[in-house]
Design a protein around this motif. Sequence first.
Motif, PDB file in Angstrom:
ATOM      1  N   ALA A  68       0.740  -1.122   0.081  1.00 47.83           N
ATOM      2  CA  ALA A  68       0.038  -0.061  -0.079  1.00 47.83           C
ATOM      3  C   ALA A  68       0.813   1.201   0.190  1.00 47.83           C
ATOM      4  O   ALA A  68       0.530   2.247  -0.753  1.00 47.83           O
ATOM      5  CB  ALA A  68      -0.961   0.068   1.339  1.00 47.83           C
ATOM      6  N   LEU A  69       2.122   1.357   0.911  1.00 49.97           N
ATOM      7  CA  LEU A  69       2.632   2.497   1.001  1.00 49.97           C
ATOM      8  C   LEU A  69       3.625   2.559  -0.456  1.00 49.97           C
ATOM      9  O   LEU A  69       3.617   3.846  -0.933  1.00 49.97           O
ATOM     10  CB  LEU A  69       3.778   2.112   2.041  1.00 49.97           C
ATOM     11  CG  LEU A  69       4.645   3.520   2.333  1.00 49.97           C
ATOM     12  CD1 LEU A  69       3.687   4.766   2.791  1.00 49.97           C
ATOM     13  CD2 LEU A  69       5.450   3.302   3.711  1.00 49.97           C
ATOM     14  N   LEU A  70       3.794   1.402  -1.115  1.00 49.69           N
ATOM     15  CA  LEU A  70       4.570   1.619  -2.255  1.00 49.69           C
ATOM     16  C   LEU A  70       3.997   2.161  -3.404  1.00 49.69           C
ATOM     17  O   LEU A  70       4.016   3.068  -4.324  1.00 49.69           O
ATOM     18  CB  LEU A  70       5.223   0.251  -2.883  1.00 49.69           C
ATOM     19  CG  LEU A  70       6.549  -0.229  -2.449  1.00 49.69           C
ATOM     20  CD1 LEU A  70       6.798  -1.652  -3.088  1.00 49.69           C
ATOM     21  CD2 LEU A  70       7.667   0.707  -3.102  1.00 49.69           C
ATOM     22  N   VAL A  71       2.516   1.777  -3.441  1.00 47.77           N
ATOM     23  CA  VAL A  71       1.590   2.280  -4.510  1.00 47.77           C
ATOM     24  C   VAL A  71       1.173   3.679  -4.370  1.00 47.77           C
ATOM     25  O   VAL A  71       1.366   4.511  -5.185  1.00 47.77           O
ATOM     26  CB  VAL A  71       0.220   1.369  -4.331  1.00 47.77           C
ATOM     27  CG1 VAL A  71      -0.811   2.018  -5.528  1.00 47.77           C
ATOM     28  CG2 VAL A  71       0.556  -0.057  -5.052  1.00 47.77           C
ATOM     29  N   PHE A  72       1.267   4.159  -3.083  1.00 46.30           N
ATOM     30  CA  PHE A  72       0.878   5.439  -2.618  1.00 46.30           C
ATOM     31  C   PHE A  72       2.167   6.359  -3.155  1.00 46.30           C
ATOM     32  O   PHE A  72       1.933   7.512  -3.590  1.00 46.30           O
ATOM     33  CB  PHE A  72       0.686   5.944  -1.198  1.00 46.30           C
ATOM     34  CG  PHE A  72       0.427   7.057  -0.669  1.00 46.30           C
ATOM     35  CD1 PHE A  72      -0.672   7.628  -0.606  1.00 46.30           C
ATOM     36  CD2 PHE A  72       1.486   7.899  -0.253  1.00 46.30           C
ATOM     37  CE1 PHE A  72      -0.738   9.068  -0.204  1.00 46.30           C
ATOM     38  CE2 PHE A  72       1.537   8.796   0.019  1.00 46.30           C
ATOM     39  CZ  PHE A  72       0.212   9.727   0.092  1.00 46.30           C
ATOM     40  N   ALA A  73       3.257   5.930  -2.822  1.00 45.48           N
ATOM     41  CA  ALA A  73       4.567   6.650  -3.146  1.00 45.48           C
ATOM     42  C   ALA A  73       4.699   7.027  -4.606  1.00 45.48           C
ATOM     43  O   ALA A  73       4.920   7.924  -5.101  1.00 45.48           O
ATOM     44  CB  ALA A  73       5.864   6.123  -2.584  1.00 45.48           C
ATOM     45  N   ALA A  74       4.369   5.584  -5.549  1.00 45.15           N
ATOM     46  CA  ALA A  74       4.279   5.800  -6.804  1.00 45.15           C
ATOM     47  C   ALA A  74       3.540   6.964  -7.463  1.00 45.15           C
ATOM     48  O   ALA A  74       3.620   7.525  -8.343  1.00 45.15           O
ATOM     49  CB  ALA A  74       4.402   4.333  -7.354  1.00 45.15           C
ATOM     50  N   CYS A  75       2.377   6.708  -6.935  1.00 44.62           N
ATOM     51  CA  CYS A  75       1.246   7.519  -7.542  1.00 44.62           C
ATOM     52  C   CYS A  75       1.227   9.049  -7.146  1.00 44.62           C
ATOM     53  O   CYS A  75       0.741  10.053  -7.848  1.00 44.62           O
ATOM     54  CB  CYS A  75      -0.159   6.960  -7.276  1.00 44.62           C
ATOM     55  SG  CYS A  75      -0.667   5.525  -8.083  1.00 44.62           S
ATOM     56  N   ARG A  76       1.895   9.199  -6.021  1.00 46.52           N
ATOM     57  CA  ARG A  76       2.206  10.577  -5.584  1.00 46.52           C
ATOM     58  C   ARG A  76       3.129  11.499  -6.717  1.00 46.52           C
ATOM     59  O   ARG A  76       3.127  12.594  -6.465  1.00 46.52           O
ATOM     60  CB  ARG A  76       2.697  10.572  -4.256  1.00 46.52           C
ATOM     61  CG  ARG A  76       2.467  12.013  -3.465  1.00 46.52           C
ATOM     62  CD  ARG A  76       2.987  11.821  -2.244  1.00 46.52           C
ATOM     63  NE  ARG A  76       4.523  12.035  -2.025  1.00 46.52           N
ATOM     64  CZ  ARG A  76       5.038  12.921  -2.091  1.00 46.52           C
ATOM     65  NH1 ARG A  76       4.629  14.229  -2.357  1.00 46.52           N
ATOM     66  NH2 ARG A  76       6.596  13.010  -1.968  1.00 46.52           N
ATOM     67  N   ARG A  77       3.901  10.596  -7.358  1.00 47.64           N
ATOM     68  CA  ARG A  77       4.893  11.167  -8.347  1.00 47.64           C
ATOM     69  C   ARG A  77       4.372  11.133  -9.712  1.00 47.64           C
ATOM     70  O   ARG A  77       5.190  11.527 -10.470  1.00 47.64           O
ATOM     71  CB  ARG A  77       6.148  10.436  -8.100  1.00 47.64           C
ATOM     72  CG  ARG A  77       6.797  10.760  -6.917  1.00 47.64           C
ATOM     73  CD  ARG A  77       8.011   9.608  -6.462  1.00 47.64           C
ATOM     74  NE  ARG A  77       8.694   9.928  -5.353  1.00 47.64           N
ATOM     75  CZ  ARG A  77       8.151   9.914  -4.040  1.00 47.64           C
ATOM     76  NH1 ARG A  77       7.010   9.248  -3.994  1.00 47.64           N
ATOM     77  NH2 ARG A  77       9.057  10.074  -3.185  1.00 47.64           N
ATOM     78  N   LEU A  78       3.099  11.033 -10.046  1.00 51.34           N
ATOM     79  CA  LEU A  78       2.734  10.977 -11.390  1.00 51.34           C
ATOM     80  C   LEU A  78       2.539  12.488 -11.914  1.00 51.34           C
ATOM     81  O   LEU A  78       2.090  13.176 -11.170  1.00 51.34           O
ATOM     82  CB  LEU A  78       1.339  10.234 -11.442  1.00 51.34           C
ATOM     83  CG  LEU A  78       1.350   8.820 -11.107  1.00 51.34           C
ATOM     84  CD1 LEU A  78       0.154   8.038 -11.187  1.00 51.34           C
ATOM     85  CD2 LEU A  78       2.264   7.910 -12.226  1.00 51.34           C
ATOM     86  N   ARG A  79       3.074  12.674 -13.287  1.00 51.25           N
ATOM     87  CA  ARG A  79       2.464  13.807 -13.781  1.00 51.25           C
ATOM     88  C   ARG A  79       0.871  13.987 -14.074  1.00 51.25           C
ATOM     89  O   ARG A  79       0.302  12.923 -13.877  1.00 51.25           O
ATOM     90  CB  ARG A  79       3.223  14.114 -14.917  1.00 51.25           C
ATOM     91  CG  ARG A  79       4.729  13.884 -14.958  1.00 51.25           C
ATOM     92  CD  ARG A  79       5.433  14.182 -16.223  1.00 51.25           C
ATOM     93  NE  ARG A  79       6.930  14.083 -16.051  1.00 51.25           N
ATOM     94  CZ  ARG A  79       7.505  12.901 -16.200  1.00 51.25           C
ATOM     95  NH1 ARG A  79       7.065  11.740 -16.338  1.00 51.25           N
ATOM     96  NH2 ARG A  79       9.050  12.921 -16.306  1.00 51.25           N
ATOM     97  N   ALA A  80       0.635  15.156 -14.255  1.00 50.77           N
ATOM     98  CA  ALA A  80      -0.820  15.461 -14.585  1.00 50.77           C
ATOM     99  C   ALA A  80      -1.463  14.594 -15.674  1.00 50.77           C
ATOM    100  O   ALA A  80      -2.536  13.804 -15.636  1.00 50.77           O
ATOM    101  CB  ALA A  80      -1.077  16.656 -14.831  1.00 50.77           C
ATOM    102  N   ASP A  81      -0.425  14.309 -16.931  1.00 51.26           N
ATOM    103  CA  ASP A  81      -1.151  13.612 -17.813  1.00 51.26           C
ATOM    104  C   ASP A  81      -1.111  12.064 -17.545  1.00 51.26           C
ATOM    105  O   ASP A  81      -2.067  11.334 -17.884  1.00 51.26           O
ATOM    106  CB  ASP A  81      -0.221  13.781 -19.091  1.00 51.26           C
ATOM    107  CG  ASP A  81       0.963  13.770 -18.736  1.00 51.26           C
ATOM    108  OD1 ASP A  81       1.373  13.561 -17.517  1.00 51.26           O
ATOM    109  OD2 ASP A  81       1.981  13.348 -19.959  1.00 51.26           O
ATOM    110  N   GLU A  82      -0.171  11.774 -16.726  1.00 52.90           N
ATOM    111  CA  GLU A  82      -0.056  10.358 -16.133  1.00 52.90           C
ATOM    112  C   GLU A  82      -1.177   9.860 -15.156  1.00 52.90           C
ATOM    113  O   GLU A  82      -1.694   8.863 -15.438  1.00 52.90           O
ATOM    114  CB  GLU A  82       1.459  10.055 -15.509  1.00 52.90           C
ATOM    115  CG  GLU A  82       2.519   9.979 -16.699  1.00 52.90           C
ATOM    116  CD  GLU A  82       3.845   9.979 -15.894  1.00 52.90           C
ATOM    117  OE1 GLU A  82       4.796   9.898 -16.667  1.00 52.90           O
ATOM    118  OE2 GLU A  82       3.859  10.346 -14.528  1.00 52.90           O
ATOM    119  N   ALA A  83      -1.437  10.790 -14.437  1.00 50.45           N
ATOM    120  CA  ALA A  83      -2.526  10.830 -13.364  1.00 50.45           C
ATOM    121  C   ALA A  83      -3.669  10.417 -14.037  1.00 50.45           C
ATOM    122  O   ALA A  83      -4.828   9.593 -13.750  1.00 50.45           O
ATOM    123  CB  ALA A  83      -2.510  11.963 -12.442  1.00 50.45           C
TER     124      ALA A  83
END
Length: 560
Positions: free
Chosen positions: A94-109
């Motif tokens: 859960a913490l890994l997925v949170f950290a990865a998605c916190r670093r997404l750019r706007a288009d990637e998000a």
Amino acid sequence: MNPLRVERLQAPLPILFALLAVLWTVPPGIYPLGALASSALLAALGVALLVDSRLSAAPERSFLLLLLIPLALSFPWALERGAAVDRLVLMGGALLVFAACRRLRADEARGVLLLLVSAGALLALHGFWQYLDGLPRLLQEVEAGSPEAARLRTLRIFARFVLPSVFASFLLLVTPVALGLARAGRGWRRLVPAAAAAAMGLALLLTRSHGALAALLGMIFLWRLAAARRRSRWTLAALAVALLGFMVVTWSRDGVVTAEMEGPAALRWRNFHTAVAMFVDRPVVGSGGGGYGAAYPAYRLPGDNETRFVHNSYLQLLVEHGLTILLPLGAALMVWGRAMRRAARAAPPPLAGVAFGLGAFLLHNLVDFSGLLPATLWTACALAGLLVGQLDDGEISVEAVPDRPDTRLRSLSWVAPLVLVCGFGLFAALSRDAVARGQQFVLEEKPGAALAAARMAGRRAPWRAAPHLFEAEILLHHRDLEGEQGAWDAYRAASSALQRAPVWPAAHAVRASAAAALGEPGLAAADLQRAVDLYPLAPRYRRQLDVLARRLAEPAEEQP
């Protein structure tokens, strides 16, 4: 601009997340191969975080320390070591997925949101097929009058999530995102998400999850309250009345109001009482991950359901990890509360939908346990990371963080432990797969191959109790495999299982059978008595103990 063009994904994080999202349609906590692939991808996600140019010292490292305190303190007292390791994997992922998605750019998000909405729409279509054809066909194949037949007869859809309430929790997360994308789009970009939202909304109704519908009403009330608009005063009052009326009708139907205490709401209330009794016995460090399910048979009262979950994720975390879990749990809820308030007032519609879905998910976990399952928890953490990252930075800068040794060392200090935890998840998944193959060998009447698979499962994950108990059962039912040595090996394997799960009644019963085969009725009686103490409502252990007591009494009666 197409947000899903591959050349725009300048980091492996969204690609790995896409693969994970596909696997989440098959919950990795239930299917061994799904758990194996998900754990491998989580480990790859951690490596991608280390090599990603956008990685820097982040709040995740501080939160990891907060999370490790309750997990580490409760682990030595865990009543089931295998479940405690699974809890580490669940929280680490859960913490890994949170950290990865916190670093997404706007288009990637945006691409990740579209991916989740697409998965939710496909699952909704699968649920429609279940309602129209799949469940009636399954009902004809199961035994009439069985609990499975009673569950299928309700025609509550569950897609790939096994339980309707878990599917409803996933839909609570994703449906508001689809509505937000529809509101922000134009033309076909509005029609497609709107159609997906309509399909998922209908699927949510077909799950007939009262807890999910109550969470939805409660979240609408909180959302209007957070928006702080004067004209919403009457809307708030109407929502409050609707929520109260819904709860009264539900409780009346289940017998809570009339004191008949029948139905899901009454059973959950009894689970809460049992959880409070467990917490009082171990208030500080708890009983370890999965400890509620391990200790529940000893606390179960007549009329209670058989379960491994409290049906309240927060209360179960408190029971299993003690008062020390309140600090990381409170920190996570504070982060969400701050993000929800900002999203309700000024965020773009897609992010507002993310915040709304997370709130409904958190409310639903007051009466369910989807927050303790990988498929739903990891989806929620992905959305939470995306929401926090986009609200804090708007769009995360694409400039690389200076590759200084101290920066990489700080990053390694919190990513490496999470990758190591995912390694434990890999071996646990391999062990589960070996046990599943062994059970298939038993059905095919190949006891030798089943025994080899059980021992392989024990070597792959030596902290799990199930492979050792499976080995003992095979040796007891097929004593010709190892001759006289088989009973000793069965007793040793059952003892190994009890070292890892000391309050498992079935393991005590199997070891009692092995002791009886070795000609040690005293040891067998002690283990059976322990099984009876650990599960008083299970008549089979009491019957076995009575039979053994009669056998012990016969030689004494024959003496002059």
